[in-house]
Design an enzyme around this catalytic site. Sequence first.
Site, PDB file in Angstrom:
ATOM      1  N   LYS A 206       0.838  -1.203   0.000  1.00  0.00           N
ATOM      2  CA  LYS A 206       0.000   0.000   0.000  1.00  0.00           C
ATOM      3  C   LYS A 206       0.874   1.255   0.000  1.00  0.00           C
ATOM      4  O   LYS A 206       0.696   2.152  -0.792  1.00  0.00           O
ATOM      5  CB  LYS A 206      -0.901  -0.048   1.242  1.00  0.00           C
ATOM      6  N   GLU A 212      10.597  -4.525   4.557  1.00  0.00           N
ATOM      7  CA  GLU A 212      10.657  -5.940   4.162  1.00  0.00           C
ATOM      8  C   GLU A 212      10.333  -6.103   2.683  1.00  0.00           C
ATOM      9  O   GLU A 212      11.061  -6.761   1.930  1.00  0.00           O
ATOM     10  CB  GLU A 212       9.649  -6.781   4.964  1.00  0.00           C
ATOM     11  N   ARG A 268      -5.364  -5.192   6.206  1.00  0.00           N
ATOM     12  CA  ARG A 268      -5.961  -6.491   6.546  1.00  0.00           C
ATOM     13  C   ARG A 268      -7.362  -6.650   5.986  1.00  0.00           C
ATOM     14  O   ARG A 268      -7.998  -7.679   6.184  1.00  0.00           O
ATOM     15  CB  ARG A 268      -5.958  -6.683   8.066  1.00  0.00           C
ATOM     16  N   GLU A 353      -4.939  -7.341  14.991  1.00  0.00           N
ATOM     17  CA  GLU A 353      -4.476  -6.014  14.591  1.00  0.00           C
ATOM     18  C   GLU A 353      -5.635  -5.010  14.680  1.00  0.00           C
ATOM     19  O   GLU A 353      -5.437  -3.830  14.937  1.00  0.00           O
ATOM     20  CB  GLU A 353      -3.919  -6.061  13.168  1.00  0.00           C
TER      21      GLU A 353
HETATM   22  C1  G6Q Z   1      -2.664  -4.160   7.895  1.00  0.00           C
HETATM   23  C2  G6Q Z   1      -1.462  -3.494   8.358  1.00  0.00           C
HETATM   24  C3  G6Q Z   1      -0.175  -4.134   7.931  1.00  0.00           C
HETATM   25  C4  G6Q Z   1       0.225  -3.810   6.489  1.00  0.00           C
HETATM   26  C5  G6Q Z   1       1.667  -4.218   6.277  1.00  0.00           C
HETATM   27  C6  G6Q Z   1       2.127  -3.954   4.875  1.00  0.00           C
HETATM   28  O1  G6Q Z   1      -3.783  -3.794   8.134  1.00  0.00           O
HETATM   29  O2  G6Q Z   1      -1.510  -2.164   8.045  1.00  0.00           O
HETATM   30  O3  G6Q Z   1      -0.181  -5.527   8.088  1.00  0.00           O
HETATM   31  O4  G6Q Z   1      -0.618  -4.455   5.595  1.00  0.00           O
HETATM   32  O5  G6Q Z   1       2.461  -3.544   7.207  1.00  0.00           O
HETATM   33  O6  G6Q Z   1       2.042  -2.600   4.540  1.00  0.00           O
HETATM   34  P1  G6Q Z   1       2.216  -2.135   3.057  1.00  0.00           P
HETATM   35  O7  G6Q Z   1       1.123  -2.722   2.224  1.00  0.00           O
HETATM   36  O8  G6Q Z   1       2.132  -0.631   3.083  1.00  0.00           O
HETATM   37  O9  G6Q Z   1       3.561  -2.622   2.591  1.00  0.00           O
END
Ligand code: G6Q
Length: 541
Positions: A206, A212, A268, A353
Amino acid sequence: MANPTTLPAWKALQAHYDEIHNTHLRDLFAADPSRGTSLTAEAAGIYLDYSKNRITAKTIELLTQLANEANLRARIEAMFTGEKINVTENRAVLHTALRAPKNTEVTVDGHNVIPDVHAVLDNMEAFCVRVRSGQWLGHTGKRIKNIVNIGIGGSDLGPVMAYEALKHYSDRTLTFRFISNVDGTDVAEALIDLDPAETLCIVSSKTFTTIETMTNAASARAWLLKGLTDPSAVAKHFVAVSTNAAEVTKFGIDTANMFGFWDWVGGRYSMDSAIGLSSMLAIGPDNFRAMLQGFREMDEHFRTAPFDKNLPAILGLLGLWYSNFFHAATAAVLPYEQYLKRFPAYLQQLTMESNGKYVNLQGEKVNYDTGVIYWGEPGTNGQHSFYQMIHQGTRLIPCDFIAFANSLNPNGRHQDILIANVLAQAEALAFGKTKAEVEADGTKGWLAPHRVFEGNRPSNFLMADRLDPQSLGKLVALYEHAVFTQGIIWNIDSFDQWGVELGKVLANRIVPELESGAEPDLRHDSSTNNLIRRYRSAKRT
Ligand code: G6Q
């Protein structure tokens, strides 16, 4: 909203709990022979038997009263109509818009988002058709045979879970891999036997800044270029799913090959957005749209059904009943469907979460438990490991059993044996085996208690016809809205994740200290400083 514990229904539930918490399910069933059919609800082809819970009709009445006092109905409308209910991030929460029909109108800041949703879906579809039909070729003219999704958290768990759940419907000529962990082993093992000329990487993030995912994406790009050498190959082998066009361009992916989503889709809650691109590639656009239809049916049910007939509301309220009144610390989700093997892990993120929060919407510390710790494994494997504790342990562990009448791989007696097992487990948990029954079987004296099952261990039983894209959509939406129901009553923001954000910041601070050539100026606590020094002196590369 008030502190839920001050609501009249909460107080009535406390008094009601004091009255009935020792009542045994054996007695509840004996007193009402119709219990097994009356304490049930059905919607969108999903049948919920909640009769094996430590409740009476009064409990449901009080729990639905609690939902009403917490304004659940109005809060549902607020979510569906795009109000900014994620107050700490000042965002709307509109995963339901991702599956809304084309003719719906849902506005955020005066803009109808539904045409945007369908435009992305259409783009995804056109792309998937090209890849699946072999029109989209790799840099050297080879057909794409491998799809690698690179993402983490919400950008990984949904895609992995959905891929596993719907494998039966997937194109078996394509190989799917999922890279999430920044541990170099994850990327190494995922790519070890793939030909870069036949591999498409989807970088799903996102924000497009998650360390990572960006590290894994850079390694995957290096692997690709090692094989294909020409930097222009990236355009044919990398696409992005993101809300951040600027960062996508910086990485070297053409924004023509970027599939967007919006800040009102939480990670999520994003498996049915463009984050589901790998799912659509696996199962095809029609199946993906069928999954959206499943989500939509459950959405409509949640939005319109009275709470005492409302599957997500009932599931959420019962979870709260055990959390806040019985003080159960965890709940097990036990799918008797091998394809749902990643479903408990997916739900873990969804519930923990979303509802693992110790301050309420007003920023005050709460004085009641929030969040349900979910865990589980597909049946019957768990029966040979942790079920022992569910049956005879000292802790109360409410269970959700999930079963399907029809197997996707019918084979002789397998399905009957599988379903016999899940039914037997739910029955044994509820009714147990008394001392008299144990003694009648010939075990006497001090040995007898070891074989006694107290019973009175509650469970829900969810049953559907078979696992398919639609029923998966319904199941996920069911749990999404159960989590929502709980979050509303707990008066917390179920849609932020400051705990996750903190982790992202902290690691970024330590990385340069580990990589520094000279002894860095360490300003942590003595334990962290010592561990950093130890790591620096032990590492060889
Ligand atoms: C989900 C959280 C978290 C997120 C990851 C990846 O609700 O916000 O799990 O999806 O940290 O984030 P990015 O999609 O921004 O890489």
